[in-house]
Scaffold this motif. Structure first.
Motif, PDB file in Angstrom:
ATOM      1  N   PRO A   1       0.839  -1.205   0.000  1.00 31.99           N
ATOM      2  CA  PRO A   1       0.000   0.000   0.000  1.00 31.99           C
ATOM      3  C   PRO A   1       0.876   1.259   0.000  1.00 31.99           C
ATOM      4  O   PRO A   1       1.870   1.335   0.723  1.00 31.99           O
ATOM      5  CB  PRO A   1      -0.800  -0.127   1.294  1.00 31.99           C
ATOM      6  N   CYS A   2       0.502   2.234  -0.803  1.00 32.63           N
ATOM      7  CA  CYS A   2       1.262   3.485  -0.908  1.00 32.63           C
ATOM      8  C   CYS A   2       0.310   4.663  -1.002  1.00 32.63           C
ATOM      9  O   CYS A   2      -0.811   4.545  -1.513  1.00 32.63           O
ATOM     10  CB  CYS A   2       2.148   3.495  -2.155  1.00 32.63           C
ATOM     11  N   LEU A   3       0.775   5.809  -0.499  1.00 32.60           N
ATOM     12  CA  LEU A   3       0.179   7.085  -0.865  1.00 32.60           C
ATOM     13  C   LEU A   3       1.019   7.618  -2.019  1.00 32.60           C
ATOM     14  O   LEU A   3       2.209   7.902  -1.849  1.00 32.60           O
ATOM     15  CB  LEU A   3       0.211   8.076   0.308  1.00 32.60           C
ATOM     16  N   THR A   4       0.435   7.728  -3.175  1.00 32.85           N
ATOM     17  CA  THR A   4       1.158   8.212  -4.345  1.00 32.85           C
ATOM     18  C   THR A   4       0.873   9.692  -4.529  1.00 32.85           C
ATOM     19  O   THR A   4      -0.287  10.101  -4.666  1.00 32.85           O
ATOM     20  CB  THR A   4       0.748   7.422  -5.600  1.00 32.85           C
ATOM     21  N   VAL A   5       1.931  10.492  -4.508  1.00 36.96           N
ATOM     22  CA  VAL A   5       1.828  11.939  -4.673  1.00 36.96           C
ATOM     23  C   VAL A   5       2.351  12.286  -6.063  1.00 36.96           C
ATOM     24  O   VAL A   5       3.532  12.080  -6.361  1.00 36.96           O
ATOM     25  CB  VAL A   5       2.637  12.683  -3.592  1.00 36.96           C
ATOM     26  N   ALA A   6       1.473  12.786  -6.925  1.00 36.27           N
ATOM     27  CA  ALA A   6       1.845  13.167  -8.286  1.00 36.27           C
ATOM     28  C   ALA A   6       1.853  14.684  -8.375  1.00 36.27           C
ATOM     29  O   ALA A   6       0.820  15.335  -8.206  1.00 36.27           O
ATOM     30  CB  ALA A   6       0.871  12.577  -9.297  1.00 36.27           C
ATOM     31  N   VAL A   7       3.027  15.256  -8.638  1.00 37.06           N
ATOM     32  CA  VAL A   7       3.212  16.702  -8.682  1.00 37.06           C
ATOM     33  C   VAL A   7       3.328  17.133 -10.141  1.00 37.06           C
ATOM     34  O   VAL A   7       4.252  16.723 -10.853  1.00 37.06           O
ATOM     35  CB  VAL A   7       4.476  17.124  -7.905  1.00 37.06           C
ATOM     36  N   GLU A   8       2.386  17.955 -10.591  1.00 42.77           N
ATOM     37  CA  GLU A   8       2.424  18.470 -11.966  1.00 42.77           C
ATOM     38  C   GLU A   8       3.144  19.813 -11.961  1.00 42.77           C
ATOM     39  O   GLU A   8       2.659  20.784 -11.383  1.00 42.77           O
ATOM     40  CB  GLU A   8       1.012  18.630 -12.518  1.00 42.77           C
ATOM     41  N   LEU A   9       4.305  19.855 -12.609  1.00 47.40           N
ATOM     42  CA  LEU A   9       5.142  21.054 -12.610  1.00 47.40           C
ATOM     43  C   LEU A   9       4.954  21.844 -13.898  1.00 47.40           C
ATOM     44  O   LEU A   9       4.608  21.286 -14.942  1.00 47.40           O
ATOM     45  CB  LEU A   9       6.618  20.656 -12.461  1.00 47.40           C
ATOM     46  N   PRO A  10       5.170  23.171 -13.845  1.00 49.15           N
ATOM     47  CA  PRO A  10       5.061  23.991 -15.059  1.00 49.15           C
ATOM     48  C   PRO A  10       6.080  23.540 -16.102  1.00 49.15           C
ATOM     49  O   PRO A  10       7.178  23.087 -15.775  1.00 49.15           O
ATOM     50  CB  PRO A  10       5.379  25.406 -14.553  1.00 49.15           C
ATOM     51  N   SER A  11       5.707  23.667 -17.360  1.00 45.08           N
ATOM     52  CA  SER A  11       6.586  23.254 -18.447  1.00 45.08           C
ATOM     53  C   SER A  11       6.472  24.242 -19.597  1.00 45.08           C
ATOM     54  O   SER A  11       5.388  24.779 -19.868  1.00 45.08           O
ATOM     55  CB  SER A  11       6.221  21.842 -18.924  1.00 45.08           C
ATOM     56  N   LEU A  12       7.600  24.499 -20.292  1.00 49.20           N
ATOM     57  CA  LEU A  12       7.595  25.395 -21.442  1.00 49.20           C
ATOM     58  C   LEU A  12       7.002  24.723 -22.670  1.00 49.20           C
ATOM     59  O   LEU A  12       6.552  25.400 -23.597  1.00 49.20           O
ATOM     60  CB  LEU A  12       9.029  25.861 -21.750  1.00 49.20           C
ATOM     61  N   SER A  13       6.994  23.402 -22.680  1.00 44.96           N
ATOM     62  CA  SER A  13       6.424  22.664 -23.800  1.00 44.96           C
ATOM     63  C   SER A  13       4.978  22.303 -23.488  1.00 44.96           C
ATOM     64  O   SER A  13       4.457  22.566 -22.408  1.00 44.96           O
ATOM     65  CB  SER A  13       7.241  21.399 -24.063  1.00 44.96           C
ATOM     66  N   SER A  14       4.339  21.697 -24.454  1.00 49.06           N
ATOM     67  CA  SER A  14       2.938  21.291 -24.267  1.00 49.06           C
ATOM     68  C   SER A  14       2.811  20.046 -23.399  1.00 49.06           C
ATOM     69  O   SER A  14       1.727  19.696 -22.962  1.00 49.06           O
ATOM     70  CB  SER A  14       2.287  21.039 -25.620  1.00 49.06           C
ATOM     71  N   THR A  15       3.928  19.365 -23.176  1.00 46.79           N
ATOM     72  CA  THR A  15       3.922  18.150 -22.360  1.00 46.79           C
ATOM     73  C   THR A  15       4.118  18.493 -20.885  1.00 46.79           C
ATOM     74  O   THR A  15       5.029  19.246 -20.538  1.00 46.79           O
ATOM     75  CB  THR A  15       5.039  17.186 -22.809  1.00 46.79           C
ATOM     76  N   SER A  16       3.274  17.962 -20.048  1.00 43.32           N
ATOM     77  CA  SER A  16       3.381  18.223 -18.609  1.00 43.32           C
ATOM     78  C   SER A  16       4.550  17.452 -18.018  1.00 43.32           C
ATOM     79  O   SER A  16       4.870  16.338 -18.449  1.00 43.32           O
ATOM     80  CB  SER A  16       2.089  17.823 -17.898  1.00 43.32           C
ATOM     81  N   ARG A  17       5.155  18.063 -17.024  1.00 46.05           N
ATOM     82  CA  ARG A  17       6.193  17.379 -16.255  1.00 46.05           C
ATOM     83  C   ARG A  17       5.567  16.917 -14.952  1.00 46.05           C
ATOM     84  O   ARG A  17       5.071  17.733 -14.179  1.00 46.05           O
ATOM     85  CB  ARG A  17       7.377  18.310 -15.973  1.00 46.05           C
TER      86      ARG A  17
END
Length: 332
Positions: free
Chosen positions: A159-175
């Motif tokens: 079992p895990c708590l999964t933390v997904a952080v969406e960071l700003p990106s200069l391209s159209s693809t999310s980091r």
């Protein structure tokens, strides 16, 4: 507990407000979507537990991060209790055996833009997890400039708590940076060990001076003594004292005020029968007190302590949408 705070004493206004005056950071949105599910198998068969939450508002994210950092300073491990409306971070060390106790309560609607959870069963719609808060604090450090943060319960070999952080990106693809934080699932038969602690009838309740002032004083006293005496009366006076064979040091605080407590039937609490000038004291471990004061990263709107003579000091820190209770037992 036995007593309830009078409405005039403990505020209930939410901290964060949008520009349009809305009292919440976000609207709680329940959107059922296919997600990885955590299955627990017990005597009655398999049960589904599911938890998913999302924070977009940067103010709410920073506030939540500061709260997790505060909890991480207070304990290495704790229990995270999830309900439909609230999150609880619980440390249930046996105070009677010399351990500290903690009960931190957060209203999820004032932090999360989306919040969805399904407990063990409809009649027990809660989830209890054993968590290392420092791991969650480290994950949130990467989210300082995030566009959004998603937290969900997953099953990745454990079992895990999964933390997904969406960071700003200069391209159209999310980091996206993902952190998998191992947690332990606490079975329902043990849930009763993590209920809100009941405090014996306190002898004195008093508002605290500014915590930064207390921290500065206690830090100096720690170099002289391993214990500190906290004493207070119903006249708004509080003293911090240390005593050794060579020196005695006392810091006095005046006119701090006493919270208006009433009993469940609406009458004044029994503390009102005490002599207002009579001091009530408890000697506690100075390092445990300093741990509480030094760990604060959110300045509470109200801070008070209840003293049970020679038994326990119960601290309550209130920050509108957050309440933190901390219990330090008295030394023999």
């Amino acid at each position: 507990g036995r007593f309830k705070a009078a409405a005039s004493g403990l505020g209930n206004e939410p901290l964060w407000r949008r520009s349009n005056g809305s009292p919440k950071c976000g609207v709680v949105t329940v959107t059922p979507r296919p997600r990885r599910r955590l299955w627990l198998r017990g005597a009655a068969g398999a049960s589904i537990m599911r938890f998913r939450a999302k924070i977009v508002d940067v103010g709410c994210l920073n506030h939540f991060t500061r709260m997790i950092n505060t909890i991480a300073k207070l304990t290495k491990t704790c229990t995270l209790r999830l309900t439909v409306d609230k999150l609880y971070f619980i440390l249930s060390d046996k105070v009677a055996n010399g351990g500290v106790g903690m009960w931190c309560e957060l209203s999820q609607g004032n932090f999360f833009d989306e919040f969805q959870m399904e407990g063990v069963a409809a009649e027990h719609n809660e989830i209890y997890l054993e968590l290392t808060p420092e791991n969650l604090a480290r994950a949130l450090k990467t989210a300082q400039n995030a566009k959004a943060v998603k937290i969900k319960l997953t099953n990745k070999h454990c079992p895990c708590l999964t933390v997904a952080v969406e960071l700003p990106s200069l391209s159209s693809t999310s980091r996206i940076v993902t952190h998998d934080i191992p947690v332990g699932v606490i079975p329902r038969k043990l849930w009763s060990d993590f209920r809100e602690p009941v405090v014996p009838d306190f002898d004195v309740s008093i508002y605290l001076p500014p915590l930064k002032t207390m921290k500065s004083i206690v830090e100096r006293m720690k170099n002289i003594s391993n214990s500190i005496v906290i004493e207070a009366n119903l006249n708004g006076d509080m003293n911090l004292k240390i005593e050794t064979e060579l020196v005695s040091v006392t810091t006095h605080f005046k006119e701090l005020g006493n919270p208006p407590w009433v009993s469940e039937n609406g009458s004044q609490s029994s503390t009102q029968e005490r002599d207002p000038e009579s001091m009530v004291e408890a000697r506690i471990d100075i390092k445990k007190l300093l741990q509480l004061l030094a760990g604060q990263q959110v300045n509470p709107t109200k801070a008070l302590c209840n003293i049970v003579s020679k038994r326990i000091v119960h601290f309550i820190l209130l920050h509108d949408d957050v309440s933190l209770q901390y219990f330090i037992p008295a030394l023999a």
